[in-house]
Design an enzyme around this catalytic site. Structure first.
Site, short mmCIF file in Angstrom:
data_model
loop_
_atom_site.label_atom_id
_atom_site.label_comp_id
_atom_site.label_asym_id
_atom_site.label_seq_id
_atom_site.Cartn_x
_atom_site.Cartn_y
_atom_site.Cartn_z
N ASP A 71 -5.96 2.37 -1.28
CA ASP A 71 -4.55 2.53 -1.65
C ASP A 71 -3.80 1.20 -1.54
O ASP A 71 -2.57 1.19 -1.47
CB ASP A 71 -3.89 3.59 -0.75
N ASP B 160 0.84 -1.19 0.00
CA ASP B 160 0.00 0.00 0.00
C ASP B 160 0.88 1.24 0.00
O ASP B 160 2.11 1.17 0.15
CB ASP B 160 -1.00 0.00 1.16
#
Length: 633
Positions: free
Chosen positions: A531, A488
């Site tokens: 994300d 991420d």
């Protein structure tokens, strides 16, 4: 809370909904696919294909929701159809006066976000929506809005197809009913004629040719509406009773027989009833007496009232014209197969649909089978056989059929046995073929959109989950490890808060571009959620190879990211897991990668952790505190 308003065209709208007979029907894959695509494209836990009835909202297809209907007073969709040409988007229902007091907002399921595109018919009636719902406030992109509108139009196309199918089936049934009635009238007429010829009291007449004296029996005068006194022998002018438009053709047939050219005279014509109306009769006559020169002296004949039969034939003809008109507006063909002879008949539109001139090839039982795609033939044959054997009420299936020019058309085929013998064996079957090729192409396009993340262009979670299953199977067969990387964007919340959604979106798109370039073309980079991203690497030699791949990703992210108004240093944390445990499933492998990601975060970010291995690395010297990561131009 503001209640939804009734439509100005509420009466016609409800009638259109009722005529479709779609409410409270069984689930259908086409509508379920639309709801699933809407949820996938918009990333929401709930999606519906709904229709707004008089007092309720009924859900034809649902994702993430088990209830089938909602009171119209509480329906978000009832508000959405108030403006049929616009998308209704409620980013936070608690901030909207129309919905803040709605029980669906204030109580379970605590709805917050809603976006609904009206399903509008060609006549402009908004019948329901394709909508997505979430329990948290959110926004959707322009691409997602366009996709919802496209899905709503797709639902409207399905409804239009449903309406046309209903109409075609109804007309086909009516045509068969009239044909049956016409056949029945013909049989009855033949039976009556047989009785007449045997001397029964039905429509007999006797003509003296020389004098023109015409004598009729009781049945004949009753058929023509005369009393016994009015129909005395020689009192009626038989020629004057025949319709002027029929006289010339009838006289030609009658005289041809009198001259001995034909063994008898048979003709259908109109005769005037006493009350002035015209009735249709089947006239059969024969000269029963001739002189030595062969000149006719006496003719005996019969009249059978066939008015009902002619009216039925006329109605059948009109129904056929209406059916052809209904079918001529689209790619819909009719076929009729006599199972006793193997002969099939097809309407003109059927031939046009497949690129042929009417009758260009022989319409035999094997024609359809020769045109069906080999991969679809067995399933179609089995489904049709089950219906012919009486196991199903009708046959319905989708097959590919070869056009004359060689391309394949997707055809929806519906068929029903309309005639069975006393033993139950099918004798005749009729069917409707619908060209759904365009619909199939749209479904394929929407399916592709559902497998791609709208922001980054990477495969989405659904696409990843489909591929990783196949990859796991290949890994076990080849005994070669595969690698999952869970990563991420470090401090993404701070980036989003500091630079807004535009800045956050720019980071995610560039992040996706770089990690895709950082892996092999045979590998897969996908956006998993928010994300979070995943990398799937097959045929990995071992932990050292996986570590090299992870370092390559870290290096690819080193150059600064350009965003609106500035630039950023962006880093990532990576959790790496290699397969290799025979009975380990995919969720377990993902869980190990996720745990390794967590360890990478704890270790200071900007690095990777190998699940259960020593090849762990943090690029500490390059780690940049979130507060100082913005580089001003």
């Amino acid at each position: 809370m503001l209640l939804p308003q009734s439509q100005a065209n509420e009466g016609p709208r409800i009638k259109a909904l009722d005529d479709l007979r779609v409410l409270d029907t069984e689930a259908e894959a086409a509508y379920d696919d639309i709801a699933a695509l809407a949820a996938q494209i918009c990333g929401t836990p709930v999606a519906l294909v709904s229709f707004v009835d008089r007092e309720r909202q009924w859900n034809k297809a649902t994702v993430g929701l088990t209830i089938s209907d909602t009171a119209r007073a509480h329906s978000f969709c009832a508000h959405a159809i108030e403006v049929s040409d616009a998308l209704l988007v409620i980013e936070d229902a608690t901030l909207d006066d129309r919905f803040a007091g709605n029980p669906l907002v204030t109580a379970d399921p605590h709805l917050r976000f809603y976006a609904g595109a009206p399903i509008v018919t060609a006549a402009g009636a908004a019948l329901g929506t394709v909508c997505v719902i979430d329990t948290r406030p959110r926004q959707i992109s322009d691409a997602q809005r366009d996709a919802l509108a496209m899905l709503a139009r797709q639902a409207a196309s399905l409804l239009a197809l449903r309406a046309r199918t209903h109409e075609a089936e109804a007309l086909a049934l009516e045509r068969d009913r009239l044909a049956t009635e016409a056949d029945l009238h013909q049989k009855r007429s033949d039976q009556l004629l047989d009785l007449v010829l045997r001397g029964g009291d039905l429509g007999l007449w006797d003509l003296d040719v020389a004098s023109g004296r015409w004598t009729i029996n009781t049945r004949e005068r009753t058929m023509l509406g005369y009393s016994a006194d009015e129909a005395q022998p020689g009192s009626l002018d038989w020629k004057g009773l025949i319709h002027p438009d029929d006289w010339r053709a009838y006289a030609a047939e009658f005289n041809s027989h009198l001259l001995g050219r034909t063994p008898f005279c048979e003709f259908v014509h109109r005769m005037r009833h006493r009350d002035g109306q015209w009735i249709w009769v089947m006239s059969r006559s024969v000269a029963v007496e001739r002189n030595a020169d062969g000149r006719p002296l006496r003719v005996v004949g019969t009249h059978i009232d066939v008015t009902a039969q002619r009216q039925a034939e006329e109605e059948r003809r009109k129904t056929g014209e209406r059916l052809e008109l209904a079918l001529s507006g689209g790619d819909i063909g009719l076929w009729d197969l006599d199972l006793r002879t193997g002969r099939a008949t097809y309407n003109a539109q059927w031939w046009v649909m497949f690129g042929y001139v009417v009758g260009e090839i022989e319409a035999v039982d094997g024609l359809w089978q020769s045109m069906v795609h080999p991969e679809d033939y067995d399933a179609a044959r089995t489904g049709l056989a089950r219906h012919v054997n009486g196991e199903t009420p009708m046959y319905e299936g989708e097959v590919r059929v070869r056009h004359k020019d060689g391309r394949w058309l997707w055809i929806q085929n519906r068929a029903k046995v309309v005639e069975r013998g006393l033993d139950g064996a099918a004798l005749r079957i009729v069917g409707v073929n619908l060209n759904i090729s365009e619909l199939k192409q749209k479904q394929l396009l929407l399916d592709a959109l559902a497998r791609e993340d709208a922001l980054t262009g990477l495969p989405n979670r659904r696409s990843f989950e489909e591929r990783v299953c196949d990859a796991m199977a290949r890994s076990r067969r080849s005994r070669t490890p595969m690698c999952l990387m869970y990563l991420d964007v470090d401090n993404f919340k701070h980036i989003n808060d500091s630079h807004g959604h535009a800045g956050g979106d720019a980071v995610l798109k560039e992040f996706a571009r770089r990690i895709k370039r950082g892996v092999r073309t045979t590998d897969m980079a996908a956006r998993y959620a928010g994300d979070e991203f995943v990398l799937l690497l097959e045929d990995v030699a071992g932990e050292e190879a996986a570590a090299i791949a992870a370092r390559r990703i870290l290096m690819a992210l080193k150059p600064v990211f350009g965003i609106p108004g500035g630039a950023l240093r962006v880093t990532t944390s990576i959790g790496v897991a290699l397969s290799g445990i025979d009975d380990e499933d995919i969720p377990a492998l993902l869980a190990r990668a996720d745990a390794a990601l967590y360890e990478a975060k704890k270790g200071g970010r900007n690095g990777f952790r190998m699940a259960g291995a020593e090849f762990n690395s943090l690029v500490g010297s390059d780690a940049v505190p979130a507060a100082a990561s913005t580089l001003k131009h």
